[in-house]
Design a protein around this motif. Structure first.
Motif, PDB file in Angstrom:
ATOM      1  N   ALA A 157       0.832  -1.212   0.000  1.00 49.55           N
ATOM      2  CA  ALA A 157       0.000   0.000   0.000  1.00 49.55           C
ATOM      3  C   ALA A 157       0.862   1.257   0.000  1.00 49.55           C
ATOM      4  O   ALA A 157       0.443   2.299  -0.507  1.00 49.55           O
ATOM      5  N   LYS A 158       2.071   1.171   0.546  1.00 50.12           N
ATOM      6  CA  LYS A 158       2.980   2.322   0.548  1.00 50.12           C
ATOM      7  C   LYS A 158       3.519   2.613  -0.849  1.00 50.12           C
ATOM      8  O   LYS A 158       3.890   3.738  -1.143  1.00 50.12           O
ATOM      9  N   THR A 159       3.567   1.588  -1.713  1.00 48.43           N
ATOM     10  CA  THR A 159       4.172   1.759  -3.032  1.00 48.43           C
ATOM     11  C   THR A 159       3.185   2.212  -4.101  1.00 48.43           C
ATOM     12  O   THR A 159       3.612   2.677  -5.143  1.00 48.43           O
ATOM     13  N   THR A 160       1.893   2.050  -3.872  1.00 47.74           N
ATOM     14  CA  THR A 160       0.913   2.439  -4.883  1.00 47.74           C
ATOM     15  C   THR A 160      -0.311   3.069  -4.235  1.00 47.74           C
ATOM     16  O   THR A 160      -0.696   2.689  -3.135  1.00 47.74           O
ATOM     17  N   ASP A 161      -0.904   4.013  -4.930  1.00 49.74           N
ATOM     18  CA  ASP A 161      -2.108   4.653  -4.413  1.00 49.74           C
ATOM     19  C   ASP A 161      -3.374   3.970  -4.940  1.00 49.74           C
ATOM     20  O   ASP A 161      -4.482   4.367  -4.596  1.00 49.74           O
TER      21      ASP A 161
END
Length: 171
Positions: free
Chosen positions: A97-101
């Motif tokens: 979740a930190k790498t993609t919105d």
């Protein structure tokens, strides 16, 4: 899907819910195939799984399991990340979740305990089962190592004293 496929999907989900230690509900907001594949590979490497299912079938599969509290979270395009290790699925989901919105965590459950987003994130910060096992082994081995070091120390000191006397007499 015909009726037999739906029955098989419900049975498979119900079997999954009865075996896992944690389920994380995520929302897919238009991820690409490459991103989905990356997420599934990360889950597989961590010993977890990620499935996208019809919400109605997932609700039916939740009946009779400890994860009944998840039925309220099953709205819209959701995916279910699960693992027998209570930390693995949460860790991978939070990291992804930190790498993609286009991927967000809705919540989850650990047995009968429902988790919100903060609960899943807190669960992800805990060490995994393998890390805990390594720490326990380290704690068990440490005293034995210290005892061996202490037992060796007097012999090493005697050897140094004898070597010093031998050098002194040779000179």
């Amino acid at each position: 899907m015909d009726r037999s496929q739906k029955t098989a999907a419900v049975a498979e989900l119900n079997d999954t819910f009865s075996k896992v230690g944690v389920v994380v509900v995520t929302r897919n907001l238009g991820m690409t195939v490459a991103q989905s594949t990356d997420l599934r590979n990360r889950m597989r490497d961590a010993g977890a799984s990620y499935k996208v299912s019809k919400n109605k079938l997932a609700r039916i599969a939740l009946d009779g399991t400890d994860y009944g509290s998840l039925s309220d979270m099953l709205t819209g395009p959701v995916g279910l990340a699960s693992s027998t290790d209570p930390v693995a699925a949460a860790k991978v989901a939070v990291d992804f979740a930190k790498t993609t919105d286009k991927f967000e965590i809705v919540g989850g459950a650990m047995g009968a305990t429902a988790l919100d987003l903060a609960g899943v994130q807190a669960l992800a910060t805990l060490p995994s089962l393998d890390e805990l096992r390594a720490k326990i082994v380290g704690l068990i081995v440490a005293p034995a190592t210290k005892i061996a070091t202490i037992a060796q120390a007097p012999a090493a000191q005697i050897a140094r004293v004898l070597a010093a006397h031998a050098e002194k007499e040779a000179a």
